[in-house]
Design an enzyme around this catalytic site. Structure first.
Site, short mmCIF file in Angstrom:
data_model
loop_
_atom_site.label_atom_id
_atom_site.label_comp_id
_atom_site.label_asym_id
_atom_site.label_seq_id
_atom_site.Cartn_x
_atom_site.Cartn_y
_atom_site.Cartn_z
N GLU A 11 1.01 -1.17 0.07
CA GLU A 11 0.04 0.15 -0.01
C GLU A 11 0.88 1.21 0.06
O GLU A 11 1.36 1.48 0.90
CB GLU A 11 -0.90 -0.27 1.33
CG GLU A 11 -1.78 -1.31 1.11
CD GLU A 11 -2.72 -1.21 0.20
OE1 GLU A 11 -3.16 -0.39 -0.57
OE2 GLU A 11 -3.32 -2.39 -0.14
N CYS A 68 -1.81 9.33 2.66
CA CYS A 68 -1.48 8.90 1.19
C CYS A 68 -2.53 8.89 0.22
O CYS A 68 -2.29 9.19 -1.10
CB CYS A 68 -1.02 7.23 1.27
SG CYS A 68 -2.61 6.34 1.75
#
Length: 456
Positions: free
Chosen positions: A210, A244
């Protein structure tokens, strides 16, 4: 570092006892995790305040509450997910039954980042537990208060042979990556993700990565500007931009650029007041190194809004910058901070082409009242996931898998996708013994002719 190998070996032995695989065991461990999170809520809030200056509202909604909701969803659906799935058998398998069994990988490594240090350590753990795995957790050394607390909490409720926390810096992570794990789940930067993938490849260990990237927010001229401003500012400046999936830059139609920026300025005052550096609701930068990196970006263009900073508290005001080009340093890497560069366009095709030329983003946010344009963006640009007329909200739904594509990540999780991320799908054919087809064997007369009729 010998103790690391010993802990992994201990978990391997325990996993092969089979104890982690039953529904009752998995359910109990998820309930235990839920209960310890609730018990330690005040300490969790304080640790997040100490490390990142997170407000109670932000810490609860993005870290604690997120996990509790994920556990509740998983408990509700776990038995269904665990049930072997019966699938159809082709005519070539007449008389047989075909079943998919989802089994745990075994001993897993979960490496967490510092930006959401509690949630991003334990959210993958929910999937690991639900799938019947053992787990080694590696929290970020950049958030020491949270790291110490996670270690304490896990140690109190889980035996090391099942779940263990190993704290440390880069050397510890390097040693962990040498161990024979059955799966590695990593959340963090693209640069470190490459290191993790390279280390895993040496042992052919499957990975979930991720990562991140430069995620655009695109505002067309027919957008609801008031809502676009509020939702972009919320998505960008939550956790001081250290997210993110935060909008990394803004692409706005030239016809509405000035109006949108005016709306964004009003929203920022509404959110954080006239002095955001002193606002208790506003987050701080995690380290001096990251603070200095972000401060350098302020020289890349013209500061329209914000720009104030205070090194002693590692805080930078929500900042919007104009006169930015793709060649500027701020556009060369993921910003991961409270700075929003603004680019403008007149044709949507220009935006599509410019985004396509760069690595595939983790998220994309498009603001327009036209469903035709929304469909065009969704179809024309590859990205991990995103929203139309909003930011962030796709990550909150347990019904949607979350993950990147290309350099923004591989694999996905949340909800059922978390269960699948930590499971191997084992295909089983249960064949009948009541009869047999002679044509399947090389000695059969006219066997090939029959096979061609069936398979041709």
């Amino acid at each position: 570092m010998e103790h690391i190998a010993n802990k992994v070996s201990l978990q391997k032995e325990y996993f092969y006892t089979g104890e982690t695989k039953s529904y009752s065991f998995r359910k109990k461990q998820l309930e235990t995790l839920r209960d310890v999170i609730k018990e330690y809520e005040p300490e969790i809030l304080q640790a997040l305040k100490d490390d990142l200056h997170k407000s109670e509202w932000e810490a609860y909604t993005t870290e604690i509450g997120f996990l509790l909701e994920e556990i509740k969803f998983t408990l509700k659906h776990l038995k269904e997910w665990m049930t072997p799935e019966k699938v159809k058998s082709p005519v070539t398998h007449f008389g047989s039954k075909s079943v998919i069994h989802r089994e745990p990988f075994g001993v897993t490594l979960i490496i967490a980042p510092w930006n959401y240090p509690f949630q991003l350590q334990l959210a993958p753990l929910i999937g690991a537990i639900a799938s019947g795995n053992c787990a080694v957790l590696k929290p970020s050394e950049l958030t020491p208060a949270v790291s110490t607390l996670i270690s304490k909490m896990i140690r109190e409720v889980f035996p090391e042979k099942y779940i263990v926390v190993i704290e440390g810096s880069v050397e510890t992570s390097t040693e962990l990556l040498k161990q024979p794990f059955d799966h590695i789940f990593f959340t963090g930067s693209v640069a470190v993700g490459k290191i993790v993938m390279e280390a895993a490849a040496k042992q052919l260990i499957p990975v979930t990565l991720e990562l991140g990237g430069k995620s655009p927010a695109i505002v067309d001229k027919d957008a609801n500007l008031a809502l676009a401003a509020k939702r972009i500012m919320w998505g960008k400046f939550t956790n001081a931009g250290q997210t993110c999936i935060a909008p990394d830059y803004l692409y706005v139609h030239s016809d509405v650029k000035l109006a949108l920026i005016e709306q964004m300025n009003n929203v920022l005052i509404e959110f954080y007041g006239e002095d955001p550096l002193s606002d208790e609701k506003y987050g701080h930068i995690v380290s001096d190194r990251h603070f200095d990196r972000l401060k350098r970006f302020l020289a890349d263009g013209d500061v329209l809004i914000g720009g104030q900073h205070k090194a002693s508290d590692r805080v930078i005001a929500p900042t919007i910058m104009d006169n930015i080009s793709w060649e500027d340093p701020v556009m060369q890497e993921e910003i991961f901070g409270p700075i929003l560069p603004v680019l403008e366009f007149t044709e949507l095709e220009t935006v599509i082409n410019e985004v396509r030329r760069r690595p595939k983003p983790l998220a994309l946010y498009f603001f327009s009242e036209s469903e035709e344009k929304q469909d065009e963006i969704t179809s024309a640009i590859s990205f991990g996931g995103g929203c139309m007329n909003d930011t962030f909200m796709h990550i909150v739904s347990p019904y949607l898998p979350f993950g990147g594509v290309g350099s923004s990540g591989t694999g996905s999780y949340h909800g059922k996708a978390s269960f699948q991320a930590f499971s191997h799908e084992k295909s089983i054919v249960k064949q009948t013994t009541k009869f047999d087809f002679a044509f399947r064997y090389p000695s059969a007369k006219n066997g090939l002719k029959i096979i061609k009729k069936i398979m041709g």
